[in-house]
Scaffold this active site. Structure first.
Site, PDB file in Angstrom:
ATOM      1  N   ASP A  71      29.428 -12.902  -7.065  1.00 48.68           N
ATOM      2  CA  ASP A  71      29.807 -14.314  -7.245  1.00 48.68           C
ATOM      3  C   ASP A  71      29.260 -15.162  -6.101  1.00 48.68           C
ATOM      4  OD1 ASP A  71      31.529 -12.698  -5.801  1.00 48.68           O
ATOM      5  OD2 ASP A  71      33.333 -13.824  -6.285  1.00 48.68           O
ATOM      6  N   ASP A  82      17.517 -14.316 -14.011  1.00 43.28           N
ATOM      7  CA  ASP A  82      17.259 -15.532 -14.790  1.00 43.28           C
ATOM      8  C   ASP A  82      17.587 -16.778 -13.979  1.00 43.28           C
ATOM      9  OD1 ASP A  82      16.275 -14.199 -16.932  1.00 43.28           O
ATOM     10  OD2 ASP A  82      17.714 -14.981 -18.394  1.00 43.28           O
ATOM     11  N   LYS A 107      30.078  -5.814  -6.497  1.00 43.28           N
ATOM     12  CA  LYS A 107      31.403  -6.432  -6.610  1.00 43.28           C
ATOM     13  C   LYS A 107      32.390  -5.400  -6.065  1.00 43.28           C
ATOM     14  CE  LYS A 107      34.013  -9.845  -8.101  1.00 43.28           C
ATOM     15  NZ  LYS A 107      34.127 -11.088  -7.344  1.00 43.28           N
ATOM     16  N   TYR A 132      25.332  -1.701 -19.682  1.00 44.80           N
ATOM     17  CA  TYR A 132      24.609  -1.854 -20.952  1.00 44.80           C
ATOM     18  C   TYR A 132      24.425  -0.518 -21.670  1.00 44.80           C
ATOM     19  CZ  TYR A 132      23.457  -6.614 -19.479  1.00 44.80           C
ATOM     20  OH  TYR A 132      23.527  -7.916 -19.081  1.00 44.80           O
ATOM     21  N   ASP A 157      20.530  -8.903 -14.480  1.00 46.79           N
ATOM     22  CA  ASP A 157      20.153  -9.684 -15.655  1.00 46.79           C
ATOM     23  C   ASP A 157      20.432 -11.164 -15.390  1.00 46.79           C
ATOM     24  OD1 ASP A 157      19.466 -10.355 -18.208  1.00 46.79           O
ATOM     25  OD2 ASP A 157      21.148  -9.342 -19.202  1.00 46.79           O
TER      26      ASP A 157
END
Ligand code: NAD
Length: 358
Positions: free
Chosen positions: A224, A252, A192, A141, A248
């Site tokens: 994943d 959620d 990852k 980000y 992020d």
């Protein structure tokens, strides 16, 4: 020594939910000797109205001086047409950046009575208690270079950079391990590393830092798989630590395991453990001023503040136990109406929690 708490009610339902958290803190002060002082400042839309900017210097000065900050929410339709830098949400980004609040803590806890509100089966989420520790000020980000370009053949292309330095990974790992020490002593680092170099470094640093915390076990999971496992068997997790982008998404997803958005607290900490605590929800303009908002996310944020920044865990326990008991009695605000027996207002919810504190 008396600790100083800065209260930033903000906009919409912010002042209503902060008022209930203050009610709880005041009760702990008056009846149980909690040693804190509070003061108020403006942030967001109200700060724009009163000072012409969403994060005024007066607020910054108080924020720097405070030991901890409790925020309601910012934003509202009346400020949506303002220039980007004047919008309420900008105030929030500014305070996080100015105070270098890089560690975002998002607990996902299922209260027994609310397990029915989850989109997963009761037995999968009953008793769920996960803490997601997300790096908040680095990663893709913020990474450079970023931008758009047009290639020689005229095709447009856009790019971002996922970048982490060792020191950024190290400090978020310390947060995760220290939190795990106070919980069930398990950290799962999500990355990852099978395809990303930045994740290889992430993993290497995680292993190195873990050596300083012999009582905590460290595991690794690809992002994943972590998403699958969160849905398949969420109770396997204690503390999850991950970068900005993965955090992020995972936080959620984990939040939705627990039911209503009105129940979810969060914290953003700096390198010294100073933090800003706030509900995950926004300013909910659709219900503002109606005395129907759920104040529990903010009250639980106050409990987190007592535990993680101010070192008053025993008071945090008092608040969390009272919230559990009130919910167990079937009392809840309108957002929980499908599962509660007695529907109450925002203020009545605060009163019920105060009455239940022992
Ligand atoms: P929101 O979280 O404010 O509301 C989403 C929905 O959830 C609404 O229907 C609302 O009524 C409900 N809701 C939220 N909190 C609740 C509570 N405590 N009790 C009962 N119901 C609750 O998100 P939104 O509608 O997308 O955004 C509204 C404004 O808030 C926007 O201006 C947005 O920019 C801002 N916002 C601020 C923050 C923050 O301050 N941290 C976070 C998200 C959104």
């Amino acid at each position: 020594m008396t600790k100083n708490v800065l209260l930033l009610p903000g906009d919409g339902i912010g002042p209503e939910v902060i008022a209930e958290a203050v009610k709880v803190l005041d009760h702990l002060r008056e009846s149980y000797g909690l040693d804190i002082d509070t003061q108020y400042a403006d942030i967001g839309g109200i700060a724009y109205e009163n000072h012409g900017m969403p994060y005024p210097p007066e607020t910054h000065k108080k924020a720097v001086a405070a030991d901890a900050i409790l925020l309601g929410a910012v934003g509202g339709p009346q400020w949506e047409a303002l220039d980007y830098d004047l919008r309420p949400e900008r105030g929030l980004l500014s305070i996080r950046a100015e105070l270098d609040l890089y560690a975002n803590l998002r607990p996902a806890v299922t209260f027994e009575e609310l397990a029915g509100a989850s989109s997963l089966k009761h037995e999968l989420v009953a008793g769920l208690d996960i803490m997601i520790v997300r790096e908040l000020t680095g990663g893709i980000y913020f990474g450079e270079p970023r931008g758009h370009q047009t290639l020689d053949d005229g095709e447009r292309q856009s790019y971002n950079t996922m970048v982490y330095s060792e020191s950024e990974i190290e400090r978020i790992m310390h947060n995760a391990f220290q939190i795990a020490e106070k919980r069930n002593k398990r950290v799962c680092s999500v990355d990852k590393a099978n395809v990303l170099q930045v994740s290889e470094l992430w993993r290497e640093v995680a292993i190195r830092v873990s050596a300083e915390y012999p009582s905590v076990s460290l595991s690794h999971m690809y992002v994943d798989n972590a998403v699958m496992q969160l849905i398949r068997e969420p109770k396997q997790f204690d503390v999850i630590v991950t970068g900005n982008l993965f955090g992020d998404i995972l936080s959620d997803a984990a939040a939705m395991l627990t039911g209503s958005i009105g129940m979810l607290p969060s914290a953003s900490l700096d390198a010294n453990g100073k933090g800003m605590y706030e509900p995950v929800h926004g300013s909910a303009p659709d219900i503002a001023g109606k005395n129907i908002a759920n104040p529990i996310a903010t009250i639980l944020s106050a409990a987190m503040m007592l535990r993680y920044t101010l070192g008053f865990s025993e008071y945090a326990d008092k608040i969390e136990n009272a919230v559990k008991k009130v919910l167990a009695e079937g009392i809840g605000t309108g957002d929980l109406k499908a599962i509660v027996k007695t529907q109450v207002t925002t203020q009545e919810m605060g009163d019920s929690i105060v009455k239940t504190i022992v």
